[in-house]
Enzyme design. Structure first.
Site, PDB file in Angstrom:
ATOM      1  N   ILE A  86      -7.502 -26.534 -14.314  1.00 14.85           N
ATOM      2  CA  ILE A  86      -7.661 -28.642 -13.750  1.00 14.85           C
ATOM      3  C   ILE A  86      -9.617 -28.655 -12.636  1.00 14.85           C
ATOM      4  O   ILE A  86      -9.451 -30.167 -12.465  1.00 14.85           O
ATOM      5  CB  ILE A  86      -6.917 -29.870 -13.938  1.00 14.85           C
ATOM      6  CG1 ILE A  86      -6.306 -29.418 -12.648  1.00 14.85           C
ATOM      7  CG2 ILE A  86      -6.379 -28.984 -14.562  1.00 14.85           C
ATOM      8  CD1 ILE A  86      -5.123 -30.433 -12.477  1.00 14.85           C
ATOM      9  N   THR A  88     -11.642 -26.667  -8.502  1.00 16.42           N
ATOM     10  CA  THR A  88     -11.746 -25.545  -8.241  1.00 16.42           C
ATOM     11  C   THR A  88     -12.448 -26.051  -7.219  1.00 16.42           C
ATOM     12  O   THR A  88     -13.112 -26.846  -7.239  1.00 16.42           O
ATOM     13  CB  THR A  88     -12.576 -23.928  -8.920  1.00 16.42           C
ATOM     14  OG1 THR A  88     -12.253 -23.990  -9.959  1.00 16.42           O
ATOM     15  CG2 THR A  88     -12.500 -23.516  -8.059  1.00 16.42           C
ATOM     16  N   GLY A  92      -9.434 -22.825  -3.557  1.00 19.58           N
ATOM     17  CA  GLY A  92      -9.281 -21.740  -4.767  1.00 19.58           C
ATOM     18  C   GLY A  92      -8.873 -22.379  -5.672  1.00 19.58           C
ATOM     19  O   GLY A  92      -9.543 -24.059  -5.807  1.00 19.58           O
ATOM     20  N   ASP A 209     -10.588 -34.186   7.099  1.00 19.34           N
ATOM     21  CA  ASP A 209     -11.303 -33.993   6.311  1.00 19.34           C
ATOM     22  C   ASP A 209     -11.256 -35.164   5.063  1.00 19.34           C
ATOM     23  O   ASP A 209     -10.790 -34.970   4.031  1.00 19.34           O
ATOM     24  CB  ASP A 209     -11.005 -32.680   5.880  1.00 19.34           C
ATOM     25  CG  ASP A 209     -12.499 -32.459   4.385  1.00 19.34           C
ATOM     26  OD1 ASP A 209     -13.474 -32.460   4.873  1.00 19.34           O
ATOM     27  OD2 ASP A 209     -12.218 -31.746   3.140  1.00 19.34           O
TER      28      ASP A 209
END
Length: 544
Positions: A86, A88, A92, A209
């Site tokens: 679902i 990338t 990973g 982030d």
């Protein structure tokens, strides 16, 4: 009638967009035996390596020799069925999955499995750091933070299991609303984001982030924040060792000056990114056109004011967007409090000043504060105290400097000589005479005797707005021995320069009498001298 936020924000986004919806709770969190010292030993081995010689390596794993990689249809640990990929990312691939143990227990809810890429699997120190960060993230246990269940491995394959979500990423919502969301919709999202960040910061965890693509909204308008404490590990392999100050996963458009310089993480790093996200929700675009903070500081780039926000809201947002950490608002709670200030338009300096002066309104905006009537004495004897003084003002006079003030009387109408007040009793200055759009005007003045002070600005298009008194500085009775500043230091508003460009005038009037502000003709202030004792000062500044 307000539209349903779900309908207006999420459902208006394209159905083809990647989605994330919370399913029913899968299990209780925070009690996994994964995070014991024994488990870490088994995960990473006595040598700290991930390989056939590492303690805990399962040679029976179908992935042991590296010839098989997991994908849709694979099973990890004879337990997790990977149904479909679902997503990338840099860390990973993420799969929609089922846990066979849950199914045996009668719970068929989906989970998400993130399979780490080769870069992560090959670095045991990085894996240890990720294990530690995943443990911290699990401890957060907040409804607006994605729940991480386990951190595990199957032979050389290392993976994380998390709650499965469907919905839409916030960056897609912003993209689908180029003019910004309605304020009520934006605030509904921001409140939940702030709840998550505040909870994490209280536990000493910084995201590092934070950006729209790390924020998800489900069809019930629930917000979920992803990758707490993990994103900054993403460039670990490039620096060789893990350090809390290494912010590998940062996105330059949302990274602070301090992050770009490699300084230690701080909650105010998240607040800067939060302010950028909030700006995008309100306006539909990034406040600095996605430029880096260091470049913006060098170029002196400033965010464009958002007209739908009142003064307190804009001030909070602007403080969150400060490039230097020491100038930035210091807590998520303070940031949210400022954004939730829902002053009526007539109470906000934004309305009085920005809308009237710098945004080119055609008519004079009359302030909401009380108009004072001028009572003339019954005889021609000079009165010793200016009228309309409050007890507080009289008390204040007694505390100024040497305790003495010069009192000026109110003579009968028509019997005042022009320029009867000396010019030196009132002085005024502005912070600069050449402005760029987005910069802030600051006015300073002093008086040598007790005076009422009125200050207006006439923009290049002829629109007039009153700067002082204003809704935040209503008492314009000024005393000697003090320096007055508009806006006040540590105040709740700023005076931001905007369109139109050209030459603006500052008209300042000081009088021992309280003047009827709605009768003052700022285009011909000298006319006041026919009736009142006044000192008039005029300044000019240019907007380029």
């Amino acid at each position: 009638m307000d539209r349903d936020p779900k309908e207006s924000a999420v459902n208006r986004t394209k159905e083809s967009d990647e989605t994330i919806i919370q399913q029913k709770p899968r299990r209780e969190t925070g009690n996994s035996d994964l995070y014991s010292a024994r488990t870490q030993h088994e995960l990473f081995g006595t040598t700290g390596g991930i390989g056939k010689t590492a303690t805990g390596f399962d040679d029976s794993s179908p992935y042991a020799d590296g010839s098989v990689t997991p994908g849709s249809g694979s099973v990890l640990k004879n337990r997790y069925d990977l149904l479909e990929k679902i997503g990338t990312g840099g860390m990973g691939s993420v799969y929609k999955a089922l846990d066979r143990r849950d199914i045996e227990a009668g719970n068929s809810a989906f989970i998400a499995v993130k399979v780490l890429n080769d870069e992560f699997r090959a670095n045991p120190e990085l894996l240890k750091a990720m294990h530690s960060e995943a443990r911290k993230t699990q401890s957060l246990a907040h409804p607006n933070i994605l729940t991480v269940y386990d951190f595990d491995r199957d032979g050389p394959i290392v993976f994380m299991t998390m709650e499965y979500l469907e919905g839409v990423t916030l960056d897609k919502i912003v993209k689908n609303h180029p003019a910004g969301l309605e304020q009520s919709e934006a605030l509904a999202i921001i409140r939940q984001i702030c709840a998550a960040l505040s909870h994490a910061h209280a536990k000493g965890i910084i995201h590092s982030d934070f950006k729209p693509s790390n924020i998800f909204i489900d069809i019930h308008n629930r917000v979920k924040i992803l990758d707490f404490g993990i994103a900054r590990l993403q460039n670990f392999s490039r620096v060789g060792s893990f350090d809390a100050g290494v912010l590998g996963g940062m996105t330059p458009a949302y990274a602070t000056l301090e992050m770009l310089h490699g300084e230690k993480p701080d909650p105010r790093d998240d607040i800067y990114a939060l302010a950028c996200v909030a700006y995008e929700l309100f306006a539909g675009f990034h406040p600095f056109n996605r430029q880096r903070a260091d470049d913006c500081l060098q170029k002196k780039v400033r965010p464009k004011a958002i007209r739908s926000l009142n003064a307190r809201q804009w001030n909070a947002l602007k403080k969150g967007l400060q490039f230097k950490r020491e100038d930035r608002i210091d807590s998520v709670e303070a940031f949210l409090k400022g954004l939730e200030s829902r002053n009526k338009p007539y109470q906000a300096l934004y309305y009085v000043l920005l809308a009237a002066i710098f945004l080119g309104a055609a008519a004079m905006i009359r302030p909401y504060w009380q108009r004072y009537s001028i009572e003339k004495p019954e005889n021609e004897a000079l009165t010793e105290v200016p009228i309309d003084k409050t007890a507080a003002q009289l008390d204040a006079e007694e505390t100024v400097a040497d305790g003495q003030t010069s009192e000026v009387s109110t003579p009968p109408s028509g019997q005042i000589e022009q320029n009867s007040l000396p010019e030196h009793i009132f002085s005024i200055s502005i912070n600069k005479t050449d402005f760029k759009i987005g910069e802030s005007l600051i006015v300073d003045f002093q008086v040598e005797q007790a005076l009422y002070v009125y200050i207006a600005v006439i923009d290049a298009a002829g629109a007039v707005g009153w700067v002082y008194p204003n809704p935040y500085q209503e008492d314009n009775y000024s005393l000697p021995g003090k320096r007055y500043r508009i806006p006040p230091e540590e105040g709740d508003f700023t005076i931001d320069i905007g369109e139109p460009k050209g030459i603006d005038q500052v008209i300042a009037i000081a009088s021992p009498d309280a003047l009827p502000i709605d009768l003052i003709d700022v285009f011909n202030p000298e006319k006041l001298k026919e009736t009142y004792q006044v000192v008039i000062k005029t300044l000019e500044f240019t907007i380029r």
